[in-house]
Design a protein around this motif. Structure first.
Motif, PDB file in Angstrom:
ATOM      1  N   VAL A 154       0.853  -1.187   0.000  1.00 56.28           N
ATOM      2  CA  VAL A 154       0.000   0.000   0.000  1.00 56.28           C
ATOM      3  C   VAL A 154       0.887   1.234   0.000  1.00 56.28           C
ATOM      4  CG1 VAL A 154      -1.801   1.254   1.240  1.00 56.28           C
ATOM      5  CG2 VAL A 154      -1.765  -1.240   1.312  1.00 56.28           C
ATOM      6  N   GLN A 155       0.519   2.202  -0.809  1.00 58.09           N
ATOM      7  CA  GLN A 155       1.248   3.472  -0.839  1.00 58.09           C
ATOM      8  C   GLN A 155       0.246   4.600  -0.651  1.00 58.09           C
ATOM      9  OE1 GLN A 155       4.038   3.976  -3.972  1.00 58.09           O
ATOM     10  NE2 GLN A 155       4.328   6.137  -3.578  1.00 58.09           N
TER      11      GLN A 155
ATOM     12  N   GLY B 218      -1.370   8.201  -0.938  1.00 61.79           N
ATOM     13  CA  GLY B 218      -1.361   9.199  -2.003  1.00 61.79           C
ATOM     14  C   GLY B 218      -1.409  10.609  -1.449  1.00 61.79           C
ATOM     15  N   ASN B 219      -1.824  11.539  -2.279  1.00 55.34           N
ATOM     16  CA  ASN B 219      -1.898  12.949  -1.894  1.00 55.34           C
ATOM     17  C   ASN B 219      -2.930  13.211  -0.802  1.00 55.34           C
ATOM     18  OD1 ASN B 219       0.062  13.563  -3.738  1.00 55.34           O
ATOM     19  ND2 ASN B 219      -1.374  14.166  -5.344  1.00 55.34           N
ATOM     20  N   ASN B 220      -3.959  12.363  -0.730  1.00 59.95           N
ATOM     21  CA  ASN B 220      -5.010  12.560   0.266  1.00 59.95           C
ATOM     22  C   ASN B 220      -4.593  12.100   1.652  1.00 59.95           C
ATOM     23  OD1 ASN B 220      -6.607  13.520  -1.775  1.00 59.95           O
ATOM     24  ND2 ASN B 220      -7.643  11.578  -2.124  1.00 59.95           N
ATOM     25  N   GLY B 221      -3.437  11.455   1.765  1.00 61.24           N
ATOM     26  CA  GLY B 221      -2.956  10.997   3.063  1.00 61.24           C
ATOM     27  C   GLY B 221      -3.671   9.751   3.530  1.00 61.24           C
TER      28      GLY B 221
ATOM     29  N   PRO C  61       4.895   8.463   1.731  1.00 63.23           N
ATOM     30  CA  PRO C  61       5.723   9.542   1.188  1.00 63.23           C
ATOM     31  C   PRO C  61       5.347  10.882   1.819  1.00 63.23           C
ATOM     32  CG  PRO C  61       4.040   8.931  -0.386  1.00 63.23           C
ATOM     33  CD  PRO C  61       3.872   8.036   0.806  1.00 63.23           C
ATOM     34  N   SER C  62       6.205  11.372   2.701  1.00 64.39           N
ATOM     35  CA  SER C  62       5.974  12.657   3.349  1.00 64.39           C
ATOM     36  C   SER C  62       7.328  13.288   3.646  1.00 64.39           C
ATOM     37  CB  SER C  62       5.177  12.471   4.641  1.00 64.39           C
ATOM     38  OG  SER C  62       5.106  13.693   5.331  1.00 64.39           O
TER      39      SER C  62
ATOM     40  N   ARG D 116       8.915  14.989   8.789  1.00 60.46           N
ATOM     41  CA  ARG D 116       9.177  13.827   9.641  1.00 60.46           C
ATOM     42  C   ARG D 116       8.092  13.606  10.688  1.00 60.46           C
ATOM     43  NH1 ARG D 116      15.532  13.316  11.275  1.00 60.46           N
ATOM     44  NH2 ARG D 116      15.949  11.815   9.643  1.00 60.46           N
ATOM     45  N   GLU D 117       7.658  14.694  11.332  1.00 58.25           N
ATOM     46  CA  GLU D 117       6.636  14.563  12.375  1.00 58.25           C
ATOM     47  C   GLU D 117       5.320  14.057  11.794  1.00 58.25           C
ATOM     48  OE1 GLU D 117       6.128  17.940  14.934  1.00 58.25           O
ATOM     49  OE2 GLU D 117       8.287  18.301  14.980  1.00 58.25           O
ATOM     50  N   GLU D 118       4.947  14.587  10.635  1.00 58.45           N
ATOM     51  CA  GLU D 118       3.712  14.153   9.974  1.00 58.45           C
ATOM     52  C   GLU D 118       3.796  12.675   9.610  1.00 58.45           C
ATOM     53  OE1 GLU D 118       0.969  15.251   6.067  1.00 58.45           O
ATOM     54  OE2 GLU D 118       3.042  15.958   6.176  1.00 58.45           O
ATOM     55  N   LYS D 119       4.935  12.260   9.066  1.00 56.55           N
ATOM     56  CA  LYS D 119       5.142  10.859   8.687  1.00 56.55           C
ATOM     57  C   LYS D 119       5.018   9.960   9.915  1.00 56.55           C
ATOM     58  CE  LYS D 119       9.296   9.490   7.628  1.00 56.55           C
ATOM     59  NZ  LYS D 119      10.570   9.274   6.971  1.00 56.55           N
ATOM     60  N   GLN D 120       5.622  10.373  11.036  1.00 54.02           N
ATOM     61  CA  GLN D 120       5.568   9.594  12.272  1.00 54.02           C
ATOM     62  C   GLN D 120       4.136   9.491  12.786  1.00 54.02           C
ATOM     63  OE1 GLN D 120       8.317   7.967  13.505  1.00 54.02           O
ATOM     64  NE2 GLN D 120       6.751   6.959  14.728  1.00 54.02           N
TER      65      GLN D 120
END
Length: 98
Positions: free
Chosen positions: A22-23, A25-28, A52-53, A56-60
């Motif tokens: 799963v990847q 997309g732009n919608n998160g 893909p972000s 770093r904080e958002e990705k975490q």
């Protein structure tokens, strides 16, 4: 589910050749994406998810939400890729005993 370090190492070894299933997309992180991840975990037990972000904080936060919502075990994060495991009722992957 609680895994020992040896069990986590074993699962990481199994996950090494896998491609992300799963990847995001732009919608998160949407309900549809969570459902897809949940489906993939039920079928495969051990999956990789690409987040893909650049932040770093958002990705975490996204990865923590995925783990929380799917009740899976976070094995490892490499770059933008999250490796996670959740045993199904079929127990397709046999984990070595501690």
């Amino acid at each position: 589910m609680k895994l020992s370090n040896k069990q986590k190492q074993y699962l990481k070894g199994l996950a090494h050749p896998l491609k992300p299933i799963v990847q995001l997309g732009n919608n998160g992180l949407t309900e549809g994406v969570l459902a897809e991840i949940d489906n993939a975990l039920s079928f495969h037990e051990l999956i990789k998810v690409k987040v893909p972000s650049d932040d770093r904080e958002e990705k975490q936060l996204i990865m923590d939400a995925i783990i929380r919502e799917t009740s899976a075990v976070k094995l490892q994060v490499i770059g933008h890729t999250l490796i996670m495991f959740r045993q199904s009722e079929d127990k397709k992957i046999s984990i070595p005993k501690v």
